[in-house]
Scaffold this motif. Structure first.
Motif, PDB file in Angstrom:
ATOM      1  N   CYS A 183     -10.280   5.352  -1.268  1.00 21.22           N
ATOM      2  CA  CYS A 183      -9.632   6.307  -2.183  1.00 21.22           C
ATOM      3  C   CYS A 183      -8.555   5.567  -2.978  1.00 21.22           C
ATOM      4  O   CYS A 183      -7.702   4.887  -2.401  1.00 21.22           O
ATOM      5  CB  CYS A 183      -9.023   7.457  -1.389  1.00 21.22           C
ATOM      6  SG  CYS A 183      -8.051   8.599  -2.408  1.00 21.22           S
ATOM      7  N   LEU A 185      -6.061   6.742  -4.393  1.00 17.32           N
ATOM      8  CA  LEU A 185      -4.733   7.342  -4.250  1.00 17.32           C
ATOM      9  C   LEU A 185      -4.116   7.103  -2.875  1.00 17.32           C
ATOM     10  O   LEU A 185      -2.895   7.030  -2.753  1.00 17.32           O
ATOM     11  CB  LEU A 185      -4.795   8.847  -4.538  1.00 17.32           C
ATOM     12  CG  LEU A 185      -5.226   9.205  -5.977  1.00 17.32           C
ATOM     13  CD1 LEU A 185      -5.253  10.711  -6.170  1.00 17.32           C
ATOM     14  CD2 LEU A 185      -4.296   8.551  -6.997  1.00 17.32           C
ATOM     15  N   CYS A 186      -4.934   7.022  -1.807  1.00 18.54           N
ATOM     16  CA  CYS A 186      -4.345   6.914  -0.471  1.00 18.54           C
ATOM     17  C   CYS A 186      -4.988   5.835   0.393  1.00 18.54           C
ATOM     18  O   CYS A 186      -4.513   5.570   1.492  1.00 18.54           O
ATOM     19  CB  CYS A 186      -4.393   8.255   0.253  1.00 18.54           C
ATOM     20  SG  CYS A 186      -6.065   8.747   0.731  1.00 18.54           S
ATOM     21  N   CYS A 216     -10.850  10.387  -1.890  1.00 16.97           N
ATOM     22  CA  CYS A 216     -11.185  10.995  -0.608  1.00 16.97           C
ATOM     23  C   CYS A 216     -11.341  12.502  -0.821  1.00 16.97           C
ATOM     24  O   CYS A 216     -10.998  13.034  -1.883  1.00 16.97           O
ATOM     25  CB  CYS A 216     -10.112  10.703   0.433  1.00 16.97           C
ATOM     26  SG  CYS A 216      -8.559  11.546   0.091  1.00 16.97           S
ATOM     27  N   HIS A 219      -8.002  14.349  -1.807  1.00 17.96           N
ATOM     28  CA  HIS A 219      -7.542  14.162  -3.179  1.00 17.96           C
ATOM     29  C   HIS A 219      -8.524  14.718  -4.195  1.00 17.96           C
ATOM     30  O   HIS A 219      -8.131  15.168  -5.265  1.00 17.96           O
ATOM     31  CB  HIS A 219      -7.229  12.678  -3.431  1.00 17.96           C
ATOM     32  CG  HIS A 219      -5.928  12.283  -2.811  1.00 17.96           C
ATOM     33  ND1 HIS A 219      -5.831  11.354  -1.798  1.00 17.96           N
ATOM     34  CD2 HIS A 219      -4.677  12.750  -3.026  1.00 17.96           C
ATOM     35  CE1 HIS A 219      -4.555  11.245  -1.434  1.00 17.96           C
ATOM     36  NE2 HIS A 219      -3.842  12.079  -2.162  1.00 17.96           N
TER      37      HIS A 219
HETATM   38 ZN   LIG Z   1      -7.066  10.046  -0.914  1.00 17.79          ZN
END
Ligand SMILES: [Zn+2]
Length: 228
Positions: A183, A185-186, A216, A219
């Motif tokens: 992902c 973002l994370c 993911c 998100h």
């Molecule tokens: Zn994520």
């Protein structure tokens, strides 16, 4: 499950309730047809995405290789076995023929292998047409599969439809490599999804890696909330 979701082999089998062994699976159980694609370099079949992600053209399967037998790539893909039993090619070909004569097309769920153990759910398609064409020294089957909104999706709406395009394999591979299989973002590596950063309806194209990223499930959901 939504088109663009990334699954392991076991997750894919658990979705279908069986161990998937073959690329073409006609009536795996009543009403459930499943096709597995593999478009990586060196993949044995030539499948392609057309009409900006709305249509897949899937190639039929070769005669199995037999010790001392001819190269399966040099002989026509078989409609039936020597005993006259329809092969998977023949079963899907007949189903497409019924659709061409006006029957409701059968639906097919399509998964695509990106890497060993990494599969992407491409969605639900209507099998509308099949034909045989010459490819090099022999004849192969082609099956036309038209993407339909996923009936399993609990939140089918225009936004989802905008995302419901098949991303070409080369683009998926580019995105997977660029985002490092996680992902953006994370950094999570499970429950991933190929996300259209700019929805198709707002001018985002499926066809370039610049508009696609890995998210993911969490998100991806948060993003969906924002759009709605
Ligand atoms: Zn994520």
């Amino acid at each position: 499950m939504n088109p663009g979701d990334v699954l392991s082999y076991l997750e894919m089998c658990s979705q279908e309730g069986v161990n998937l062994q073959r690329g073409m699976n006609y009536q795996l159980r009543p009403g459930r047809n499943v096709i597995l694609m593999s478009r990586r370099a060196g993949a044995p079949y030539e499948d392609r995405v057309e009409e900006d992600g709305k249509v897949l053209i899937y190639e039929g399967h070769d005669e199995p290789r037999r010790p001392g037998g001819p190269d399966p790539k040099l002989i026509d893909q078989p409609m039936a076995t020597s005993n006259g039993v329809l092969t998977q090619n023949g079963l899907f070909f007949d189903a497409a023929g019924r659709a061409e004569k006006g029957r409701e097309p059968e639906v097919v769920r399509v998964y695509e292998k990106l890497y060993p153990g990494i599969w992407v759910y491409n969605g639900v398609f209507r099998l509308t047409k099949a034909w045989r064409e010459t490819s090099g020294p022999r004849k192969v089957f082609r099956f036309r599969l038209e993407l339909v909104p996923d009936r399993d999706s609990p939140v089918a709406n225009d936004v989802d439809l905008a995302h419901t395009r098949v991303i070409p394999s080369a683009v998926k591979l580019d995105v997977w490599r660029r985002d490092g299989g996680q992902c953006v973002l994370c950094g999570r590596r499970d429950n991933l999804h190929f996300d259209h950063d700019v929805p198709f309806s707002l001018g985002g194209s499926s066809l370039t890696a610049a508009n696609i990223r890995l998210l993911c499930a969490r998100h991806n959901l948060e993003k969906g909330d924002r759009i709605q």
